[in-house]
Design an enzyme around this catalytic site. Structure first.
Site, mmCIF file in Angstrom:
data_model
loop_
_atom_site.group_PDB
_atom_site.id
_atom_site.type_symbol
_atom_site.label_atom_id
_atom_site.label_comp_id
_atom_site.label_asym_id
_atom_site.label_seq_id
_atom_site.Cartn_x
_atom_site.Cartn_y
_atom_site.Cartn_z
ATOM 1 N N THR A 115 0.858 -1.189 0.000
ATOM 2 C CA THR A 115 0.000 0.000 0.000
ATOM 3 C C THR A 115 0.895 1.240 0.000
ATOM 4 O O THR A 115 1.326 1.686 -1.048
ATOM 5 C CB THR A 115 -0.965 -0.001 1.211
ATOM 6 O OG1 THR A 115 -0.219 -0.256 2.407
ATOM 7 C CG2 THR A 115 -2.034 -1.068 1.036
ATOM 8 N N LYS A 166 4.212 -7.025 3.641
ATOM 9 C CA LYS A 166 3.950 -5.606 3.434
ATOM 10 C C LYS A 166 3.755 -4.973 4.798
ATOM 11 O O LYS A 166 3.278 -5.596 5.744
ATOM 12 C CB LYS A 166 2.738 -5.393 2.542
ATOM 13 C CG LYS A 166 1.393 -5.808 3.120
ATOM 14 C CD LYS A 166 0.681 -4.800 4.000
ATOM 15 C CE LYS A 166 0.566 -3.447 3.370
ATOM 16 N NZ LYS A 166 -0.108 -2.477 4.320
ATOM 17 N N THR A 198 1.663 -7.559 12.911
ATOM 18 C CA THR A 198 1.506 -6.120 12.687
ATOM 19 C C THR A 198 1.601 -5.715 11.229
ATOM 20 O O THR A 198 2.022 -4.617 10.924
ATOM 21 C CB THR A 198 2.583 -5.384 13.498
ATOM 22 O OG1 THR A 198 3.844 -5.981 13.210
ATOM 23 C CG2 THR A 198 2.326 -5.491 14.969
ATOM 24 N N GLU A 252 6.263 4.760 7.225
ATOM 25 C CA GLU A 252 5.742 5.884 6.446
ATOM 26 C C GLU A 252 6.514 7.171 6.745
ATOM 27 O O GLU A 252 6.585 7.611 7.894
ATOM 28 C CB GLU A 252 4.254 6.071 6.730
ATOM 29 C CG GLU A 252 3.421 4.957 6.113
ATOM 30 C CD GLU A 252 1.949 5.027 6.445
ATOM 31 O OE1 GLU A 252 1.165 4.400 5.717
ATOM 32 O OE2 GLU A 252 1.583 5.698 7.426
ATOM 33 N N ASN A 300 -0.540 10.362 5.883
ATOM 34 C CA ASN A 300 -1.768 9.965 6.567
ATOM 35 C C ASN A 300 -2.820 11.050 6.595
ATOM 36 O O ASN A 300 -4.003 10.769 6.839
ATOM 37 C CB ASN A 300 -1.424 9.474 7.975
ATOM 38 C CG ASN A 300 -0.762 8.124 7.925
ATOM 39 O OD1 ASN A 300 -1.437 7.118 7.693
ATOM 40 N ND2 ASN A 300 0.543 8.088 8.096
ATOM 41 N N THR A 312 -7.208 10.894 -0.107
ATOM 42 C CA THR A 312 -7.358 11.944 -1.118
ATOM 43 C C THR A 312 -6.102 12.154 -1.934
ATOM 44 O O THR A 312 -6.094 12.968 -2.843
ATOM 45 C CB THR A 312 -7.736 13.269 -0.436
ATOM 46 O OG1 THR A 312 -6.758 13.587 0.567
ATOM 47 C CG2 THR A 312 -9.096 13.149 0.249
#
EC number: 2.3.1.35
Length: 421
Positions: A173, A199, A210, A294, A416, A421
């Site tokens: 992702t 992933k 996790t 991230e 995040n 969007t």
């Protein structure tokens, strides 16, 4: 032969490196312009083990795959990215079972042997028309490999070289890179292989498993031992990993042992070697996920020694790795080591800070409670390394453990804040 000598990494290998596995990925149009649907398949029904999220909000594929896990045998897993199929009601339950049924038809197997996994946005209905078309496409690509059960070497090599890398990309992702590798381990009866694809980048925190992790081995392994070895390996790797403290609704770790090597895990020494290799595989996975957190720019590794127990050391190490203050300091290359002590002291058994010692990337910062003079500029330069390592001695107890995390950057907020969007 010690554990480190018993197993070795296979350069450039992936989840299809163990014998008897096929993997592939396709673009079903859910993510748009990239692979987003994967199939991992054993050429025979395999011993099957798994661990699943303990979040009370569990996605439909988690509940379905739990059912498969209870029977202890499985053949395949189908995985989609881009949509979590979580909090989607009865329609989501039906969609997960539809994915299972379509995959079973595509591979010519009973649906009870097919697990399902999903990852992506929560609370959005599944685009089943695209998912169904993608599963049919995977079935067509399997096509000529239906002779795989008879030992089709060309099919296996194609899966290793072409299909498995696509599968590893299809399950991602917000990850920036695939996470797949393999190793081999020598047992008394011969050599076996273990592979993994995973992933994980955000919503990473223990309790239980996790991220999505899929493990393959061509060893013959009894169910009870596979369950125990997987639990121990996860406890010493993925359960010592945190990126943001948020636990996903879709987390699972699944393992297949198909026995295609003809080598069984039998003796106590075999079990020790196999368990050590599995733990090494998942430690590598944990490190890779933390490094790809991230927005991350640094892998953060925290080792605690001298604790009352291994469990206490692990709790303290993970607390430091998950501290927003520590993570921000690592990003800013600020050797504000007091944050490390404060985080470690906030959980588990109490320790005397007067007995604590701390280093950062080998640089001594604290010695038995005495702050040490150090060059701030040199410390900041040391923190420019891709991996920042804190080693904390809290006493003279027998407990030691390592945990992994990453720094906290503006990139995490950006990803995040705009995930949908």
């Amino acid at each position: 032969m010690g554990e480190a000598e018993a197993w070795r990494w296979l350069e450039g290998a992936n989840v299809a490196a163990p014998y008897g596995y096929w993997a592939d990925g396709v673009d079903s149009g859910v993510q748009g312009g990239r692979p987003d649907l994967a199939l991992l398949l054993s050429d025979r029904v395999a011993t099957f083990s798994g661990l699943f999220t303990t979040n009370a909000v569990q996605a439909a594929p988690v509940r379905l795959t739990r059912e498969i896990h209870r029977q202890g045998r499985a053949l395949a897993v189908v995985v989609n990215s881009g949509n979590a199929n979580a909090v989607t009601g009865e329609a989501g339950e039906a969609d997960a079972r539809r994915m299972q049924e379509l995959t079973a038809d595509a591979i010519g197997a009973p649906r009870e042997w097919v697990a399902v996994a999903s990852t992506g946005v929560i609370g959005v209905p599944m685009p089943m028309d695209r998912i169904a078309a993608g599963i049919r496409q995977l079935g067509e690509r399997l096509g000529n490999c239906r002779g795989m059960a008879a030992g089709s070497t060309p099919c296996h090599e194609r899966a290793r070289q072409e299909g498995a890398p696509l599968a590893a990309r299809a399950i991602l992702t917000t990850d920036t890179r695939p996470k797949t590798w393999a190793l081999e381990v020598d047992l008394e009866g011969g050599r076996v292989r273990l592979g993994v694809m995973a992933k994980g980048s955000g919503m990473i925190h223990p309790g239980l498993a996790t991220m999505l992790v899929f493990i393959t081995t061509d060893a013959a392994v009894e169910k009870a031992f596979l369950d125990a070895a997987l639990r121990e390996a996860v406890d010493r790797s993925l359960h010592r990993l945190t990126v943001d403290g948020d636990q996903s609704t879709n987390d699972m770790v699944l393992a297949w042992a198909n026995g295609a090597s003809g080598v069984a895990v039998l003796s106590a020494e075999d079990r020790r070697r196999f368990a050590g290799a599995l733990t090494a595989l998942l430690v590598q996975t944990a490190r890779a996920i933390a490094a790809d957190g991230e927005g991350a720019t640094h892998l953060l590794t925290v080792t605690v020694r001298g604790a009352a127990s291994e469990a206490d050391a692990a709790l303290k190490a993970r607390r430091v790795a998950g501290s927003s203050l520590v993570k921000a300091a690592v990003y800013g290359r600020d050797p504000n080591w007091g944050r490390v002590l404060a985080a470690a002291g906030s959980v588990g058994d109490a320790f005397d800070p007067g007995n604590a010692s701390l280093t950062m990337n080998g640089m001594p910062l604290l010695d038995h409670g005495r702050p040490l003079p150090f060059d701030e500029a040199a410390a900041a330069r040391a923190m420019e390394a891709e991996e920042v390592v804190f080693e904390l001695q809290v006493g003279d107890g027998p407990g030691a453990a390592t945990a992994w995390g990453c720094d906290l950057t503006e990139g995490y907020v950006h990803i995040n804040a705009h995930y949908r969007t």
